[in-house]
Motif scaffolding. Structure first.
Motif, PDB file in Angstrom:
ATOM      1  N   ASN A 179       0.827  -1.214   0.000  1.00 26.54           N
ATOM      2  CA  ASN A 179       0.000   0.000   0.000  1.00 26.54           C
ATOM      3  C   ASN A 179       0.857   1.259   0.000  1.00 26.54           C
ATOM      4  OD1 ASN A 179       0.669  -0.738   2.801  1.00 26.54           O
ATOM      5  ND2 ASN A 179      -0.546   1.050   3.349  1.00 26.54           N
ATOM      6  N   VAL A 180       2.037   1.179   0.628  1.00 24.54           N
ATOM      7  CA  VAL A 180       2.949   2.329   0.651  1.00 24.54           C
ATOM      8  C   VAL A 180       3.550   2.541  -0.732  1.00 24.54           C
ATOM      9  CG1 VAL A 180       5.123   3.199   1.575  1.00 24.54           C
ATOM     10  CG2 VAL A 180       3.471   2.110   3.105  1.00 24.54           C
ATOM     11  N   VAL A 181       3.995   1.457  -1.350  1.00 23.43           N
ATOM     12  CA  VAL A 181       4.554   1.546  -2.704  1.00 23.43           C
ATOM     13  C   VAL A 181       3.530   2.161  -3.650  1.00 23.43           C
ATOM     14  CG1 VAL A 181       5.413   0.222  -4.669  1.00 23.43           C
ATOM     15  CG2 VAL A 181       6.109  -0.408  -2.347  1.00 23.43           C
ATOM     16  N   LYS A 182       2.299   1.698  -3.558  1.00 26.33           N
ATOM     17  CA  LYS A 182       1.231   2.203  -4.417  1.00 26.33           C
ATOM     18  C   LYS A 182       0.998   3.696  -4.178  1.00 26.33           C
ATOM     19  CE  LYS A 182      -3.516   1.147  -5.829  1.00 26.33           C
ATOM     20  NZ  LYS A 182      -4.691   0.274  -5.579  1.00 26.33           N
TER      21      LYS A 182
ATOM     22  N   GLU B 261       1.596   6.793  -6.868  1.00 28.38           N
ATOM     23  CA  GLU B 261       0.490   7.672  -7.251  1.00 28.38           C
ATOM     24  C   GLU B 261       0.844   9.145  -7.036  1.00 28.38           C
ATOM     25  OE1 GLU B 261      -2.805   6.276  -4.998  1.00 28.38           O
ATOM     26  OE2 GLU B 261      -3.277   4.624  -6.386  1.00 28.38           O
ATOM     27  N   ILE B 262       1.484   9.440  -5.906  1.00 27.64           N
ATOM     28  CA  ILE B 262       1.887  10.825  -5.610  1.00 27.64           C
ATOM     29  C   ILE B 262       3.001  11.265  -6.550  1.00 27.64           C
ATOM     30  CG2 ILE B 262       2.903  12.336  -3.852  1.00 27.64           C
ATOM     31  CD1 ILE B 262       1.547  10.583  -1.737  1.00 27.64           C
ATOM     32  N   LYS B 263       3.829  10.318  -6.937  1.00 27.92           N
ATOM     33  CA  LYS B 263       4.986  10.599  -7.790  1.00 27.92           C
ATOM     34  C   LYS B 263       4.588  11.358  -9.064  1.00 27.92           C
ATOM     35  CE  LYS B 263       8.206   7.793 -10.590  1.00 27.92           C
ATOM     36  NZ  LYS B 263       8.714   6.421 -10.764  1.00 27.92           N
ATOM     37  N   LYS B 264       3.470  10.981  -9.694  1.00 22.92           N
ATOM     38  CA  LYS B 264       3.033  11.636 -10.928  1.00 22.92           C
ATOM     39  C   LYS B 264       2.762  13.126 -10.685  1.00 22.92           C
ATOM     40  CE  LYS B 264       0.736   7.373 -12.447  1.00 22.92           C
ATOM     41  NZ  LYS B 264      -0.580   6.742 -12.753  1.00 22.92           N
ATOM     42  N   LYS B 265       2.051  13.411  -9.616  1.00 25.42           N
ATOM     43  CA  LYS B 265       1.735  14.805  -9.287  1.00 25.42           C
ATOM     44  C   LYS B 265       3.005  15.567  -8.873  1.00 25.42           C
ATOM     45  CE  LYS B 265      -2.897  13.526  -7.705  1.00 25.42           C
ATOM     46  NZ  LYS B 265      -3.816  13.459  -6.550  1.00 25.42           N
ATOM     47  N   TYR B 266       3.890  14.855  -8.190  1.00 23.22           N
ATOM     48  CA  TYR B 266       5.161  15.452  -7.756  1.00 23.22           C
ATOM     49  C   TYR B 266       5.975  15.926  -8.951  1.00 23.22           C
ATOM     50  CZ  TYR B 266      10.101  15.204  -6.233  1.00 23.22           C
ATOM     51  OH  TYR B 266      11.427  15.447  -5.996  1.00 23.22           O
ATOM     52  N   PHE B 267       6.057  15.111 -10.006  1.00 20.65           N
ATOM     53  CA  PHE B 267       6.814  15.497 -11.185  1.00 20.65           C
ATOM     54  C   PHE B 267       6.155  16.679 -11.896  1.00 20.65           C
ATOM     55  CE2 PHE B 267       8.647  10.974 -11.506  1.00 20.65           C
ATOM     56  CZ  PHE B 267       9.790  11.350 -10.825  1.00 20.65           C
ATOM     57  N   GLU B 268       4.834  16.717 -11.895  1.00 17.54           N
ATOM     58  CA  GLU B 268       4.132  17.851 -12.500  1.00 17.54           C
ATOM     59  C   GLU B 268       4.461  19.141 -11.763  1.00 17.54           C
ATOM     60  OE1 GLU B 268       0.001  16.959 -12.465  1.00 17.54           O
ATOM     61  OE2 GLU B 268       0.152  15.303 -13.905  1.00 17.54           O
ATOM     62  N   TYR B 269       4.428  19.072 -10.414  1.00 15.49           N
ATOM     63  CA  TYR B 269       4.754  20.250  -9.618  1.00 15.49           C
ATOM     64  C   TYR B 269       6.211  20.645  -9.800  1.00 15.49           C
ATOM     65  CZ  TYR B 269       5.916  23.101  -5.571  1.00 15.49           C
ATOM     66  OH  TYR B 269       6.382  24.105  -4.762  1.00 15.49           O
TER      67      TYR B 269
ATOM     68  N   THR C 122       3.511  16.355   1.897  1.00 13.77           N
ATOM     69  CA  THR C 122       2.862  16.851   3.112  1.00 13.77           C
ATOM     70  C   THR C 122       2.546  18.342   3.058  1.00 13.77           C
ATOM     71  OG1 THR C 122       5.038  17.162   4.148  1.00 13.77           O
ATOM     72  CG2 THR C 122       3.884  15.102   4.623  1.00 13.77           C
ATOM     73  N   GLU C 123       3.405  19.135   2.453  1.00  9.52           N
ATOM     74  CA  GLU C 123       3.238  20.585   2.466  1.00  9.52           C
ATOM     75  C   GLU C 123       2.508  21.134   1.248  1.00  9.52           C
ATOM     76  OE1 GLU C 123       4.151  22.575   5.075  1.00  9.52           O
ATOM     77  OE2 GLU C 123       4.566  20.661   6.040  1.00  9.52           O
ATOM     78  N   ILE C 124       2.660  20.502   0.105  1.00 12.80           N
ATOM     79  CA  ILE C 124       2.038  21.005  -1.124  1.00 12.80           C
ATOM     80  C   ILE C 124       0.778  20.211  -1.449  1.00 12.80           C
ATOM     81  CG2 ILE C 124       2.381  21.575  -3.554  1.00 12.80           C
ATOM     82  CD1 ILE C 124       4.271  23.040  -1.653  1.00 12.80           C
ATOM     83  N   LEU C 125       0.898  18.922  -1.495  1.00 12.05           N
ATOM     84  CA  LEU C 125      -0.243  18.071  -1.831  1.00 12.05           C
ATOM     85  C   LEU C 125      -1.236  17.985  -0.677  1.00 12.05           C
ATOM     86  CD1 LEU C 125      -1.349  16.214  -4.075  1.00 12.05           C
ATOM     87  CD2 LEU C 125      -0.116  14.324  -2.998  1.00 12.05           C
ATOM     88  N   THR C 126      -0.713  18.023   0.558  1.00 14.96           N
ATOM     89  CA  THR C 126      -1.502  17.958   1.800  1.00 14.96           C
ATOM     90  C   THR C 126      -2.605  16.913   1.755  1.00 14.96           C
ATOM     91  OG1 THR C 126      -2.949  19.760   1.050  1.00 14.96           O
ATOM     92  CG2 THR C 126      -1.057  20.351   2.422  1.00 14.96           C
ATOM     93  N   PRO C 127      -2.238  15.630   1.707  1.00 20.02           N
ATOM     94  CA  PRO C 127      -3.260  14.581   1.697  1.00 20.02           C
ATOM     95  C   PRO C 127      -3.970  14.485   3.032  1.00 20.02           C
ATOM     96  CG  PRO C 127      -1.093  13.617   2.022  1.00 20.02           C
ATOM     97  CD  PRO C 127      -0.883  15.089   1.773  1.00 20.02           C
ATOM     98  N   GLU C 128      -5.173  13.893   3.015  1.00 20.60           N
ATOM     99  CA  GLU C 128      -5.897  13.638   4.263  1.00 20.60           C
ATOM    100  C   GLU C 128      -5.166  12.559   5.034  1.00 20.60           C
ATOM    101  OE1 GLU C 128      -8.599  15.074   5.541  1.00 20.60           O
ATOM    102  OE2 GLU C 128      -8.595  16.513   3.899  1.00 20.60           O
TER     103      GLU C 128
END
Length: 378
Positions: free
Chosen positions: A27-30, A34-42, A231-237
């Motif tokens: 679940n952590v790898v997944k 998933e966050i990685k895609k948004k991270y590269f966009e940012y 944690t600071e930009i995406l700020t997931p629940e």
């Protein structure tokens, strides 16, 4: 129901499974992928690129200071430049006090230089070098040491601070590959062995961040950037978690809150003979002179010494308020004892550590927002 294995997830992400034997849960790898895609966009945007340039500029400066040649000429100016390049001290506008504190904690600038050489260039294991440096150089905290190491050699060393710990836990990483409970790995009391285990976990995240187009050779500064983003930009629940607070961590939070609010701050301040308070905020206001706010942190145990310190501090005419800082049940004990002491009645305040942590997070969020806008620089 998702029955995919960790290997399936990695293959779908376009990674070669042979190089990715991970101890991270599926679940952590997944979540990371998933966050990685948004991270590269940012990271590819103007704001993200500027942040990356700033960090790599800091890396270049720190490497220069901590090179063999740089350490040979290491002096107070070098130490000031080092502090100016560390995110841990981005709020400190006047660093002279910090420099004196570190130099005194090492027993002089020459001993500080020798301990840095030992930490960076000794053949001993990282755990041994890290433990030796922490033992011999008082006042230099884990956040500073690990950030300094990460800039010095980001392929080998990673950052470990409160935000990194929070980010790991939010991603669901509760154990290192060596089965250490991350919840129980202290910030202020981090050992070399624990740091080694944390680095192994950070390196696993680095493997998952590899991308032929965006990041072919990720290092541990890239991992720190990813954790910051998550944690600071995406700020997931995230679920709230119980936390064990430590004295030095709480003092640091109080100092950073004070700096964020525009006060001059100091720690371990002598106010009277035999009295030294944990933290002080001060400000000079026109004809009123200097105004001071005193903080004493109490985690557990006997409260007599805390009350004695606060009583003595309250007699200083420049002290406006004295604040006892503790967890809820301990604050109740302090209130009960303090209620019998008339000398404390007008100046005494009580601050729950959970509120300190919450306010500190808001101050950090504000400073990070100002930084992203370009109003401040780290």
């Amino acid at each position: 129901m998702d029955r995919s294995t960790e290997k399936d997830i990695i293959v779908r992400a376009g990674l070669t499974t042979g190089a990715y034997q991970l101890s991270l849960p599926k679940n952590v790898v997944k979540a990371i992928l998933e966050i990685k895609k948004k991270y590269f966009e940012y990271r590819s945007g103007r704001e993200g690129e500027e942040f990356e340039r700033e960090r790599r500029k800091h890396e270049e400066e720190v490497k220069k200071i901590l090179s063999v040649e740089g350490l040979r000429n290491f002096d107070e100016t070098s130490l000031l430049t080092l502090a100016n390049n560390l995110y841990a001290f981005r709020w400190w506008t006047e660093k002279d006090w910090l420099l004196g504190y570190w130099i005194k904690g090492a027993g002089g600038i020459d001993k500080l230089r020798k301990n840095l050489e030992e930490l960076l260039y000794s053949d001993r294991s990282l755990a041994e070098r890290f433990n030796s440096f922490r033992k011999n150089v008082k006042g230099v905290g884990v956040a500073m040491i690990t950030e300094m190491l990460a800039y010095f050699d980001p392929k080998t060393y990673g950052v470990y601070n409160r935000k990194v710990k929070e980010a790991l836990l939010k991603l669901g990483i509760t154990q290192t590959g060596k089965s250490l409970d991350i919840n129980k790995i202290s910030i202020s009391k981090l050992t070399g062995e624990e740091y080694e285990a944390i680095i192994e976990t950070l390196k696993e995240i680095a493997k998952l961040l590899r991308d032929d187009k965006y990041l072919p050779y990720p290092d541990l500064l890239d991992v720190d950037y990813f954790l910051f983003y998550s944690t600071e930009i995406l700020t997931p629940e995230v679920e709230s978690m119980d936390e064990e607070y430590e004295h030095d961590d709480v003092v640091n939070m109080i100092l950073e809150i004070g700096k964020g609010l525009g006060f001059d701050v100091s720690r371990e301040v002598p106010l009277a003979i035999g009295t030294r308070v944990d933290a002080m905020w001060s400000s000079r206001i026109g004809n009123l002179g200097e105004l001071r706010y005193i903080f004493e942190v109490h985690i557990k145990g006997d409260i007599d010494s805390l009350l004695v310190n606060l009583m003595k501090a309250s007699q200083d005419p420049t002290v406006q308020k004295i604040v006892a800082v503790s967890v809820e049940n301990e604050l109740e004990k302090i209130k009960k004892e303090a209620s019998t002491l008339r000398v404390l009645s007008d100046k005494m305040l009580y601050w729950d550590i959970r509120e300190v942590s919450k306010v500190h997070g808001l101050i950090e969020e504000l400073m990070n927002s100002m930084q992203r806008l370009g109003l401040t620089k780290i």
